[in-house]
Motif scaffolding. Structure first.
Motif, mmCIF file in Angstrom:
data_model
loop_
_atom_site.group_PDB
_atom_site.id
_atom_site.type_symbol
_atom_site.label_atom_id
_atom_site.label_comp_id
_atom_site.label_asym_id
_atom_site.label_seq_id
_atom_site.Cartn_x
_atom_site.Cartn_y
_atom_site.Cartn_z
ATOM 1 N N ILE A 124 0.847 -1.192 0.000
ATOM 2 C CA ILE A 124 0.000 0.000 0.000
ATOM 3 C C ILE A 124 0.885 1.246 0.000
ATOM 4 O O ILE A 124 1.972 1.255 0.590
ATOM 5 C CB ILE A 124 -0.926 0.027 1.239
ATOM 6 C CG1 ILE A 124 -1.853 -1.191 1.231
ATOM 7 C CG2 ILE A 124 -1.753 1.306 1.289
ATOM 8 C CD1 ILE A 124 -2.864 -1.203 0.105
ATOM 9 N N ALA A 125 0.403 2.306 -0.654
ATOM 10 C CA ALA A 125 1.129 3.578 -0.666
ATOM 11 C C ALA A 125 0.151 4.727 -0.489
ATOM 12 O O ALA A 125 -0.986 4.685 -0.973
ATOM 13 C CB ALA A 125 1.906 3.729 -1.969
ATOM 14 N N GLY A 126 0.608 5.764 0.213
ATOM 15 C CA GLY A 126 -0.209 6.955 0.435
ATOM 16 C C GLY A 126 0.493 7.882 1.406
ATOM 17 O O GLY A 126 1.668 7.692 1.752
ATOM 18 N N LEU A 127 -0.214 8.883 1.872
ATOM 19 C CA LEU A 127 0.357 9.807 2.847
ATOM 20 C C LEU A 127 0.463 9.114 4.206
ATOM 21 O O LEU A 127 -0.380 8.287 4.565
ATOM 22 C CB LEU A 127 -0.498 11.062 2.946
ATOM 23 C CG LEU A 127 -0.593 11.893 1.644
ATOM 24 C CD1 LEU A 127 -1.506 13.091 1.852
ATOM 25 C CD2 LEU A 127 0.789 12.324 1.168
ATOM 26 N N ARG A 128 1.498 9.469 4.977
ATOM 27 C CA ARG A 128 1.793 8.747 6.214
ATOM 28 C C ARG A 128 0.628 8.754 7.212
ATOM 29 O O ARG A 128 0.322 7.703 7.799
ATOM 30 C CB ARG A 128 3.054 9.326 6.867
ATOM 31 C CG ARG A 128 3.477 8.610 8.153
ATOM 32 C CD ARG A 128 3.718 7.121 7.893
ATOM 33 N NE ARG A 128 4.001 6.374 9.106
ATOM 34 C CZ ARG A 128 5.223 5.999 9.483
ATOM 35 N NH1 ARG A 128 6.278 6.314 8.740
ATOM 36 N NH2 ARG A 128 5.402 5.312 10.583
ATOM 37 N N PRO A 129 -0.076 9.855 7.422
ATOM 38 C CA PRO A 129 -1.186 9.808 8.396
ATOM 39 C C PRO A 129 -2.253 8.776 8.013
ATOM 40 O O PRO A 129 -2.793 8.077 8.875
ATOM 41 C CB PRO A 129 -1.740 11.230 8.377
ATOM 42 C CG PRO A 129 -0.590 12.079 7.932
ATOM 43 C CD PRO A 129 0.146 11.243 6.942
ATOM 44 N N GLN A 130 -2.550 8.687 6.728
ATOM 45 C CA GLN A 130 -3.567 7.732 6.284
ATOM 46 C C GLN A 130 -3.043 6.292 6.355
ATOM 47 O O GLN A 130 -3.800 5.355 6.633
ATOM 48 C CB GLN A 130 -4.011 8.068 4.856
ATOM 49 C CG GLN A 130 -4.948 9.270 4.760
ATOM 50 C CD GLN A 130 -4.256 10.590 5.066
ATOM 51 O OE1 GLN A 130 -3.102 10.794 4.687
ATOM 52 N NE2 GLN A 130 -4.955 11.486 5.757
ATOM 53 N N ILE A 131 -1.742 6.129 6.097
ATOM 54 C CA ILE A 131 -1.135 4.803 6.256
ATOM 55 C C ILE A 131 -1.275 4.345 7.707
ATOM 56 O O ILE A 131 -1.615 3.186 7.992
ATOM 57 C CB ILE A 131 0.351 4.828 5.839
ATOM 58 C CG1 ILE A 131 0.488 5.010 4.320
ATOM 59 C CG2 ILE A 131 1.073 3.570 6.307
ATOM 60 C CD1 ILE A 131 0.078 3.809 3.501
ATOM 61 N N ASP A 132 -1.038 5.257 8.628
ATOM 62 C CA ASP A 132 -1.156 4.916 10.053
ATOM 63 C C ASP A 132 -2.590 4.541 10.415
ATOM 64 O O ASP A 132 -2.824 3.646 11.240
ATOM 65 C CB ASP A 132 -0.683 6.089 10.918
ATOM 66 C CG ASP A 132 0.829 6.295 10.826
ATOM 67 O OD1 ASP A 132 1.533 5.333 10.437
ATOM 68 O OD2 ASP A 132 1.302 7.415 11.122
ATOM 69 N N LEU A 133 -3.568 5.223 9.804
ATOM 70 C CA LEU A 133 -4.969 4.874 10.056
ATOM 71 C C LEU A 133 -5.259 3.443 9.602
ATOM 72 O O LEU A 133 -5.948 2.684 10.294
ATOM 73 C CB LEU A 133 -5.892 5.854 9.322
ATOM 74 C CG LEU A 133 -5.971 7.287 9.870
ATOM 75 C CD1 LEU A 133 -6.807 8.160 8.936
ATOM 76 C CD2 LEU A 133 -6.579 7.286 11.276
ATOM 77 N N LEU A 134 -4.733 3.075 8.429
ATOM 78 C CA LEU A 134 -4.956 1.720 7.924
ATOM 79 C C LEU A 134 -4.314 0.683 8.840
ATOM 80 O O LEU A 134 -4.927 -0.342 9.162
ATOM 81 C CB LEU A 134 -4.393 1.582 6.504
ATOM 82 C CG LEU A 134 -4.433 0.167 5.911
ATOM 83 C CD1 LEU A 134 -5.870 -0.330 5.774
ATOM 84 C CD2 LEU A 134 -3.713 0.109 4.570
ATOM 85 N N LEU A 135 -3.076 0.954 9.273
ATOM 86 C CA LEU A 135 -2.395 0.001 10.147
ATOM 87 C C LEU A 135 -3.158 -0.186 11.455
ATOM 88 O O LEU A 135 -3.279 -1.309 11.967
ATOM 89 C CB LEU A 135 -0.969 0.471 10.421
ATOM 90 C CG LEU A 135 -0.009 0.380 9.220
ATOM 91 C CD1 LEU A 135 1.333 1.013 9.569
ATOM 92 C CD2 LEU A 135 0.187 -1.073 8.794
ATOM 93 N N ALA A 136 -3.691 0.906 11.989
ATOM 94 C CA ALA A 136 -4.470 0.802 13.229
ATOM 95 C C ALA A 136 -5.720 -0.046 13.000
ATOM 96 O O ALA A 136 -6.103 -0.866 13.850
ATOM 97 C CB ALA A 136 -4.842 2.196 13.726
ATOM 98 N N GLU A 137 -6.351 0.148 11.858
ATOM 99 C CA GLU A 137 -7.557 -0.627 11.527
ATOM 100 C C GLU A 137 -7.230 -2.115 11.428
ATOM 101 O O GLU A 137 -7.963 -2.968 11.939
ATOM 102 C CB GLU A 137 -8.128 -0.122 10.204
ATOM 103 C CG GLU A 137 -9.379 -0.834 9.731
ATOM 104 C CD GLU A 137 -10.606 -0.473 10.552
ATOM 105 O OE1 GLU A 137 -11.567 -1.265 10.542
ATOM 106 O OE2 GLU A 137 -10.599 0.596 11.204
ATOM 107 N N LEU A 138 -6.113 -2.434 10.771
ATOM 108 C CA LEU A 138 -5.746 -3.836 10.586
ATOM 109 C C LEU A 138 -5.303 -4.478 11.896
ATOM 110 O O LEU A 138 -5.643 -5.636 12.181
ATOM 111 C CB LEU A 138 -4.633 -3.949 9.542
ATOM 112 C CG LEU A 138 -5.019 -3.555 8.103
ATOM 113 C CD1 LEU A 138 -3.797 -3.602 7.192
ATOM 114 C CD2 LEU A 138 -6.119 -4.463 7.558
ATOM 115 N N ARG A 139 -4.554 -3.743 12.709
ATOM 116 C CA ARG A 139 -4.064 -4.313 13.969
ATOM 117 C C ARG A 139 -5.184 -4.545 14.978
ATOM 118 O O ARG A 139 -4.997 -5.256 15.973
ATOM 119 C CB ARG A 139 -2.998 -3.397 14.568
ATOM 120 C CG ARG A 139 -1.664 -3.453 13.812
ATOM 121 C CD ARG A 139 -0.734 -2.349 14.238
ATOM 122 N NE ARG A 139 0.559 -2.433 13.552
ATOM 123 C CZ ARG A 139 1.363 -1.396 13.363
ATOM 124 N NH1 ARG A 139 1.012 -0.182 13.813
ATOM 125 N NH2 ARG A 139 2.506 -1.560 12.738
ATOM 126 N N ALA A 140 -6.331 -3.967 14.699
ATOM 127 C CA ALA A 140 -7.479 -4.196 15.577
ATOM 128 C C ALA A 140 -8.153 -5.537 15.296
ATOM 129 O O ALA A 140 -9.009 -5.979 16.066
ATOM 130 C CB ALA A 140 -8.491 -3.060 15.408
#
Length: 600
Positions: A55-71
């Motif tokens: 996945i690629a994008g701006l860092r804040p949105q990348i962090d949102l995705l990682l938080a969603e997945l780690r949940a």
């Protein structure tokens, strides 16, 4: 003017986690919606065995995705590898459900339950610094390895990860006792590769934690040559995890280094050093494909399957004003009158509007009628057509026998032209000259009407040099001789011709004896200077040396009652051996020659 603020860098992440995931469809829908809302692009693969993502994008949105997945249960420890690029390397956002997050196809390998021992990047570097006797096994596909790999690595040699199990079974037996470190791009393939190797009897197998990308991140370029192929538009990253100048070939998709792109064989959108082919190589590949297509088009023979055939009949000038029945008896003298009358009664003689026509109908010269032949099955032919040359303008092939060139009489689909039309469609290749159905050898075929006209003009002007081989009855007294006997232009029985000293067309054939055989036959080289129907056969027949196997022009000036041989008959010993002409496209002299047939 105020300075324009630089665009923020794009953050790229690669991550995977083997874990038991459920309710994949609803998870997919949620991730698609969220990633699009966050402006992310790339690919997420979901499976009951886990997740794999780029996945690629701006860092804040990348962090949102990682938080969603780690949940999600099982993905709490999802750890990505990070890199940055100036541009978005992906074109779109995809979330797909797969059977496996990395296709392997081997049952019983479950990384969520068991993985081989892992080795950290720094530990591997230390081992290599110390010179420990280990084998570095590159589990990646061959095209990835082109950009770079560890020094002295053993390349497994596969086109796809599904080929890995068989490749492992081909490894030297002594490796089973030696320490092996498997590695790949990000580590996911080794999660399955290393346990599989253990199952196959390899006793000391490690997997490089995080793969090449993690190694670059932690220790850089030590013990590594080149760059690392990545599955996005960046193509390659260097040990600093920066995008390189590598690209991919538009044609074969091979990754190309800067050096590859300087190669003379690299032409953008056309070829690269890995897929470049010479004209001859490309032609041979095309010919192999054509041969496969010919086999497909002639298995079974197209005329062996019953079909309704409409055979055209053009009214000649001599039949103008006659009845249609009288015309048919004139044009088709070999068909019994009773059979023609039966065809009228069964409404099998039609006009061009496909309407039945009575036998007493008066015809006019130039009109066209149709003879309906229901459930037609054609005689068997030899369809072993062998192509010798193919380019944009012409095809040169070796015709087998028996095989008629064109439709006529009992043959419509079991002909050279019909078969070529099936193989080359939508093109309709045109034979530029004729060979009798029973004659084997070289045929020049044009791929367009324009090129056909060019070559046919060369034939008409006597600019094509043709050489035939013939096996004949008897021993000619002279080693070299010729015939200039004029040949009738009016067909006789079965379409045969004869010598006609009064009204025949001029003809000349030059002969040379190549070999006189003990059985009373001779091998003759024949060079037709003109191109009359059956010319070589008639001239040798007239000279008292008829061709062995000829069903029409028999020894003793006799005429046979068979036109086209069947596939079980002994062959007509006449073969179109050599031909020279001017290529219609290159304007250069083109020469072709076939191997001699068995009888020669």
């Amino acid at each position: 003017m105020p300075e324009t603020a630089p665009s923020p860098l794009i953050t790229n992440i690669a991550a995977y986690q083997f874990a038991t995931l459920t309710d994949l469809k609803s998870l997919r829908e949620r991730l698609v919606a969220q990633c699009k809302a966050w402006g992310l692009k790339g690919t997420i693969l979901l499976s009951t065995e886990g997740i794999n993502l780029f996945i690629a994008g701006l860092r804040p949105q990348i962090d949102l995705l990682l938080a969603e997945l780690r949940a999600l249960p099982g993905l709490e420890s999802l750890t990505p590898k990070f890199s940055e690029s100036a541009d978005q390397p992906f074109r779109r956002m995809l979330v797909r459900i797969k059977k496996e997050i990395i296709a392997f196809g081997v049952e019983g390998i479950e990384p969520a339950k068991y993985t081989s021992p892992r080795i950290e990047a720094k530990t591997l570097k230390q081992w290599l610094d110390e010179g420990r006797p280990i084998t570095l096994l590159d589990t990646r596909n061959d095209y990835e390895v082109k950009l770079g790999t560890f020094k002295n690595a053993h390349i497994i040699g596969v086109d796809s990860f599904r080929d890995f199990p068989e490749a492992v079974r081909r490894l030297p037996e002594e490796l089973k006792q030696q320490p092996i470190v498997t590695f790949c791009t990000g580590g996911i393939r080794c999660e399955k590769a290393a346990p599989f190797m253990e199952r196959e009897g390899f006793q000391q197998v490690w997997q490089l934690e995080g793969g090449i990308l993690k190694y670059f991140e932690e220790v850089g370029a030590a013990h590594y040559d080149g760059e690392c192929f990545v599955f996005d538009q960046r193509v390659g990253v260097d040990p600093a995890l920066s995008e390189t100048e590598s690209t991919q070939c538009f044609v074969c998709q091979s990754p190309l280094t800067e050096e590859d792109q300087k190669d003379s064989r690299f032409v953008e959108h056309v070829s690269c050093p890995y897929c470049y082919k010479t004209t001859e190589q490309q032609m041979q590949e095309n010919i192999a494909a054509r041969h496969a297509a010919i086999r497909g088009a002639t298995t079974p023979l197209p005329g062996s399957v019953p079909y309704d055939h409409e055979q055209p009949l053009n009214v000649p000038e001599a039949c103008d004003g006659r009845t249609l029945l009288e015309t048919l008896t004139t044009v088709l003298p070999h068909v019994p009158l009773a059979e023609l009358q039966s065809r009228f009664e069964n409404k099998r003689i039609l006009n061009q509007d496909h309407q039945p026509v009575p036998p007493h109908h008066i015809v006019r010269a130039g009109e066209r009628y149709l003879r309906l032949l229901p459930a037609m099955v054609e005689p068997t032919v030899n369809a072993d057509i062998r192509l010798l040359h193919e380019d944009e303008a012409i095809i040169v092939l070796e015709k087998p026998a028996p095989l008629p060139m064109h439709a006529g009489g009992r043959f419509n689909r079991n002909t050279l032209q019909y078969i070529l039309h099936q193989v080359y469609q939508p093109q309709k290749p045109r034979p530029c000259h004729r060979l009798d159905a029973n004659t084997t050898g070289l045929v020049i075929v044009a791929r367009t009407r324009h090129f056909a006209g060019n070559i046919q003009t060369q034939f008409a002007q006597g600019k094509v040099a043709k050489t035939y081989l013939a096996r004949v009855h008897g021993h000619p007294t002279a080693d070299s001789f010729h015939s200039e006997a004029p040949i009738s232009d009016v067909p006789g029985a079965l379409g045969s011709r004869d010598v006609d000293e009064d009204q025949g067309r001029s003809a000349r054939t030059e002969f040379r004896v190549l070999r006189r055989e003990a059985d009373g036959s001779s091998l003759i080289e024949a060079r037709p200077i003109t191109g009359r129907t059956n010319q070589i056969r008639i001239h040798l027949w007239q000279l008292g040396h008829s061709i062995i196997g000829d069903p029409v022009y028999l020894p003793g000036q006799a005429v046979g009652d068979t036109q086209t041989l069947d596939t079980e008959s002994d062959p007509l010993c006449l073969h179109a051996w050599k031909v020279t002409f001017t290529h219609p496209l290159t304007k250069q002299s083109a020469h072709f020659e076939t191997t001699r047939p068995a009888w020669a």
